[in-house]
Scaffold this active site. Structure first.
Site, PDB file in Angstrom:
ATOM      1  N   SER A  56       0.853  -1.192   0.000  1.00 29.33           N
ATOM      2  CA  SER A  56       0.000   0.000   0.000  1.00 29.33           C
ATOM      3  C   SER A  56       0.884   1.235   0.000  1.00 29.33           C
ATOM      4  CB  SER A  56      -0.899  -0.008   1.237  1.00 29.33           C
ATOM      5  OG  SER A  56      -0.114   0.254   2.380  1.00 29.33           O
ATOM      6  N   LYS A  57       0.232   2.359  -0.076  1.00 27.28           N
ATOM      7  CA  LYS A  57       0.937   3.639  -0.211  1.00 27.28           C
ATOM      8  C   LYS A  57       2.001   3.865   0.857  1.00 27.28           C
ATOM      9  CE  LYS A  57      -1.923   6.868  -2.757  1.00 27.28           C
ATOM     10  NZ  LYS A  57      -1.057   6.621  -3.910  1.00 27.28           N
TER      11      LYS A  57
END
Ligand code: GLU
Length: 469
Positions: free
Chosen positions: A239-240
């Site tokens: 994820s980010k």
């Protein structure tokens, strides 16, 4: 004919997990002389946007993963999805369900209260449609087998199975006539002639229900290959917070598409220890049986290293173009930068040296920026220290020597060596202050090439400015 497809939902960015799925589909099809298709799964009208579709198409194009045919938009096929649902109804493989939303809610709550999984209880499965309540638009449900099991021979996961008793009769056509996602995917894959469904293993559990639709229609079931997802270094789903996840973000950060593809290929698929595998070689070597079952971990440092290898091998004119585009964007915010023809000629001239030291296009642009300005950039601390009084006096003596030299790298090298010897200095003692004067830094490609790229007038003006300082 082997035919694969990448089937992204246009609800956001093109995630690198998706890019890897597209890559595997493309490589598999090419390896077997087949076709690789793209289907935009935009049935969820509320969440799908044209912008997201654009991002997907742009990302695939950048990666060299555009499909062999124009994309199929799932939303345009709703009538066909309904038609198939009605065929299943006619053949007895589906039935109308007149449950209200309220009834379904109660069914769910009761199941949860009794500690059972919330499944549809099949109450309209065998009920006489004559009993249908008035004013209720029915949904169409698959009449799924209740006995036995559904088995999938997955090319990556091996044999996976589920007891049919665990699957309820899923809706294939909602009461408003719209298809459900799992149904639409099967109809589309069938109609597109897909022989191999290669996708993320988060879809593995969907496969059983999809197989039941194939079986209900008497259609040939495609081969399935569910590839593991990409995780971050900590083992959590990428994820980010781990770093870049969207393909266009990697482009922004200065990665070359072929390096990213090579990295994604090696993430979950291996060919011995080979690290650098270009597209043609990948097509020749790739097969699904060498894809591992374990989730792979994204390693940004490894990707950056690989990118450096590709950068050094990349064509100079192409890299110069990339750097110029980035400089032009920077120049919009920094008036001291000039992304003009002079800059371009200098950068092109020095590119063989510049690309030796950079790992990304951003680093390459940083290293090139000193060439895209009238004056040297402000010296950093180390460069300033190198330009002490003694060094400045040396540069004053060096300037006329350079002025009398032909500005080719070879002639400059000879002149600098001769000057250093005459001064009783090591070459580095001349080169470092000179480099500081020209570039404002103590790192750059060879000093002779750097001088030659800047040209006589600019080089002498920068030396002059530095000796004043
Ligand atoms: N549209 C799905 C997704 O974006 C993929 C479905 C499939 O490959 O069957 O995850």
């Amino acid at each position: 004919m082997i035919r694969t497809r990448f089937a992204p939902s246009p609800t956001g960015l093109l995630h690198i997990g998706g890019a890897r799925t597209a890559l595997f589909n493309a490589l598999y099809a090419r390896h077997h002389g087949g076709e690789y298709l793209l289907r935009i799964e935009d049935t969820d009208r509320a969440r799908s946007t044209p912008e997201a579709t654009q991002v997907i198409l742009e990302g695939l194009d950048w990666l060299g993963l555009s499909p062999d045919q124009p994309p199929v938009f799932q939303s345009t096929r709703a009538a066909r999805h309904a038609e198939v649902a009605l065929q299943m109804l006619a053949s007895g493989h589906a039935y109308r369900c007149y449950c209200t939303a309220e009834e379904l809610r109660q069914m769910r709550e009761q199941a949860i209260a009794e500690g059972r999984p919330p499944r549809y209880d099949g109450r309209w499965r065998d009920r006489d449609p004559a009993e249908a309540p008035a004013g209720i638009a029915p949904a169409i449900r698959l009449r799924a087998p209740r006995e036995g099991e559904t088995v999938v021979e997955d090319l990556v996961q091996g044999r996976v199975r589920v007891a049919n008793a665990e699957l309820d009769d899923m809706i294939i056509l909602r009461s408003d006539g719209s298809p459900t996602y799992l149904h639409a995917v099967v109809v589309d894959d069938h109609d597109m002639g897909i022989s191999h469904v290669i996708r993320g293993d988060d879809h593995l559990t969907n496969t059983f229900r999809q197989v039941q639709v194939y079986q209900a229609m008497g259609w040939e079931v495609p081969a399935f290959a569910h590839i593991p997802l990409i995780h971050g270094a900590d083992g959590a789903k990428l994820s980010k917070r781990h770093g870049a996840v969207s393909v266009l973000e990697f482009r922004e950060q200065g990665f070359l598409p072929e390096a990213l593809c090579n990295y994604l290929l090696r993430l979950g698929w291996g060919h011995g220890d080979a690290e650098v595998i270009g597209r043609e070689e990948a097509i020749a070597l790739f097969d699904i049986d060498a894809v591992g079952r374990a989730a792979s971990r994204m390693d940004y440092a490894k990707l950056t290293h690989l990118n450096g290898i590709y950068l050094r091998a990349a064509d100079d004119a192409r890299l110069t173009g990339e750097v110029m585009t980035r400089l032009a964007a920077r120049a919009a915010a920094d008036p001291t930068l000039r992304a003009d023809e002079t800059a371009q000629a200098r950068i092109a001239a020095l590119m063989p040296g510049l690309k030796e030291r950079a790992r990304t296009l951003v680093e390459l642009t940083d290293a090139s920026a000193f060439l895209a300005r009238d004056d040297a950039p402000a010296a950093d601390d180390k460069a300033r220290a190198a330009l002490n009084a003694e060094a400045r006096a040396m540069l004053v003596r060096l300037a006329p020597v350079l002025d009398a030299t032909d500005f080719s790298a070879a002639a400059l090298d000879a002149a600098l060596r001769g000057f250093a010897e005459a001064e009783g200095l090591k070459l580095g003692q001349v080169a470092q202050p000179l480099r500081a004067a020209l570039t404002g830094r103590l790192t750059s490609p060879g000093i002779d090439a750097t001088l030659a790229a800047l040209g006589r007038a600019a080089a002498l003006a920068r030396i002059d400015a530095a000796t004043q300082g």
